[in-house]
Design a protein around this motif. Sequence first.
Motif, PDB file in Angstrom:
ATOM      1  N   UNK A 156       0.844  -1.206   0.000  1.00 61.21           N
ATOM      2  CA  UNK A 156       0.000   0.000   0.000  1.00 61.21           C
ATOM      3  C   UNK A 156       0.876   1.251   0.000  1.00 61.21           C
ATOM      4  N   UNK A 157       0.574   2.155  -0.941  1.00 62.46           N
ATOM      5  CA  UNK A 157       1.304   3.424  -1.008  1.00 62.46           C
ATOM      6  C   UNK A 157       0.300   4.560  -0.889  1.00 62.46           C
ATOM      7  N   UNK A 158       0.326   5.290   0.236  1.00 58.34           N
ATOM      8  CA  UNK A 158      -0.538   6.458   0.432  1.00 58.34           C
ATOM      9  C   UNK A 158       0.328   7.673   0.717  1.00 58.34           C
ATOM     10  N   UNK A 159      -0.298   8.802   1.041  1.00 57.49           N
ATOM     11  CA  UNK A 159       0.482  10.023   1.299  1.00 57.49           C
ATOM     12  C   UNK A 159       1.440   9.854   2.479  1.00 57.49           C
ATOM     13  N   UNK A 160       0.956   9.188   3.536  1.00 57.47           N
ATOM     14  CA  UNK A 160       1.800   8.958   4.727  1.00 57.47           C
ATOM     15  C   UNK A 160       3.069   8.218   4.360  1.00 57.47           C
ATOM     16  N   UNK A 161       2.869   7.136   3.583  1.00 59.93           N
ATOM     17  CA  UNK A 161       4.011   6.299   3.197  1.00 59.93           C
ATOM     18  C   UNK A 161       4.996   7.116   2.362  1.00 59.93           C
ATOM     19  N   UNK A 162       4.417   7.920   1.441  1.00 57.81           N
ATOM     20  CA  UNK A 162       5.292   8.716   0.560  1.00 57.81           C
ATOM     21  C   UNK A 162       6.173   9.652   1.380  1.00 57.81           C
ATOM     22  N   UNK A 163       5.531  10.282   2.344  1.00 59.98           N
ATOM     23  CA  UNK A 163       6.250  11.242   3.183  1.00 59.98           C
ATOM     24  C   UNK A 163       7.436  10.591   3.896  1.00 59.98           C
ATOM     25  N   UNK A 164       7.213   9.350   4.381  1.00 64.75           N
ATOM     26  CA  UNK A 164       8.274   8.655   5.144  1.00 64.75           C
ATOM     27  C   UNK A 164       9.174   7.820   4.242  1.00 64.75           C
ATOM     28  N   UNK A 165       8.883   7.874   2.933  1.00 65.22           N
ATOM     29  CA  UNK A 165       9.655   7.083   1.975  1.00 65.22           C
ATOM     30  C   UNK A 165       9.609   5.581   2.310  1.00 65.22           C
ATOM     31  N   UNK A 166       8.389   5.104   2.577  1.00 66.09           N
ATOM     32  CA  UNK A 166       8.232   3.665   2.846  1.00 66.09           C
ATOM     33  C   UNK A 166       6.933   3.157   2.205  1.00 66.09           C
ATOM     34  N   UNK A 167       6.691   1.874   2.347  1.00 66.08           N
ATOM     35  CA  UNK A 167       5.421   1.297   1.882  1.00 66.08           C
ATOM     36  C   UNK A 167       4.877   0.417   3.001  1.00 66.08           C
ATOM     37  N   UNK A 168       3.568   0.117   2.933  1.00 66.32           N
ATOM     38  CA  UNK A 168       2.982  -0.819   3.902  1.00 66.32           C
ATOM     39  C   UNK A 168       2.803  -2.163   3.222  1.00 66.32           C
ATOM     40  N   UNK A 169       3.294  -3.196   3.902  1.00 64.66           N
ATOM     41  CA  UNK A 169       3.208  -4.556   3.353  1.00 64.66           C
ATOM     42  C   UNK A 169       2.175  -5.309   4.177  1.00 64.66           C
TER      43      UNK A 169
END
Length: 427
Positions: free
Chosen positions: A383-396
């Motif tokens: 999952x790639x959302x705004x939060x993930x983008x900001x932290x330069x990560x993804x949710x698995x």
Amino acid sequence: MSKSHYQAPRGTRDILPSEAGTWRWVLNSFADLAKRFGYGQVISPMFEDAGVFLRLGENTEVVSKEMFTFQDKDPKTPQDLALRPELTASICRAFAQHRPITPWKVWYEGPQFRYEKPQAGRFRQFVQVGAEIIGENDPASDVEIISLAWRFYETIGLKHISLLLNSLGDVETRELYNQELLSYLSKNAKGLSEESRDTLAKNPLRVLDSKRKEDLQIIAGAPTIQEFLTDDDKEHFESVRDGLKLLGIPFTVSPRLVRGLDYYTRTTFEFIADKLETAQNAVGGGGRYDGLVEELGGPPTQGIGFALGVDRILLACEAEKLELKNEMPLDAFVVDLTGGSHASQITDELRANGLGADRCFGSRSIKAQMKVADRSGALYAIIVGDDELEKNEVTLRDLRGDGSQEHVPRSDLVKALTASIKERYPQ
Ligand code: HAM
């Protein structure tokens, strides 16, 4: 939704993606095994000069009633062509044409065509996998061929398969036996079914294959070919049986086993799926055909092989309630809530690293995308959302197991996903 008035022709069907992954897995399993046994693949034409198939025996139904034939369009070379009803004749034709070094050990896969009356497990287009050894007479080659088929059934997990074995002797033995059988059956013709009386006139051996009630008693009293085998035939057959015992492959000698094609000599065999109805329980068969190459214009050459019906094997798997593998389950489904360009990049990166990845097109809500991800059968959602983008990560997120999720640095994604699959979903 209104249905198209065009349907797949009678006796044929579409294998859709939901099933095709399993088909590929079964076909790939056979290809891998055949390679491990030292066989090379032959890809021959789907149609041949009809004469190639006439050599299968003009009195067999496959040739007399079931061939799809058509004319070559070239008026200068008017020629009857036929869609292949099986592949042994094509392989022997190819051998006679190319004269490879013997023993020629080959395998094949693909559709065959027979104009049969369609019913469960009986199609007009069906898929076979098979193997042949051309130019070898050693009974050890009979054993190897049978063991390849047997190990294949084991590989895909089938447990209720029986191997029936017989020897038909050489061409002269068969001829002698045929005459004896003809005379016995003619004497008892009155008691036979009308269909068997009809078959008797054309091909007495085939009467033995009848499953009709009124025929069974007469068949049970018929002479068997065993009484006619020469010493050489008997010795060959004994070596084959010993070889199978050595490998722990169980079999039943079935003295009245006859095959639907006419070219067989000596060893013949059939694989029966015990969980299927008699009409479609033959999931494979084969045998020796020591005269076929010569009939097709080659030098006198022995041969043995088998073909297995993939459509029926899958029915047998269903009947045994096997959970079959998929050729390539999807590893990850990318749920991009930021427009789609990250889904493009991430799927591209995963695919380049040998992982299976998919995504949605168009911008959809997280709920809609998660629904598609779930339906896709993927092991994980990324999952790639705004939060993930900001932290330069993804949710698995684990979709098939406990639904747990973790945050992974974007640059570590391939490594983290691979490790997670290895740990949670080992092959
Ligand atoms: P066959 O017994 O005619 O032998 O076919 C082999 C297998 O193909 C059958 O056991 C069955 O599983 C499948 N099969 C046959 N007809 C149909 C059909 N109409 N629908 C679905 N499945 C079918 C041969 O073809 C020989 N060429 C085998 C061989 C190879 N002998 C020596 N080498």
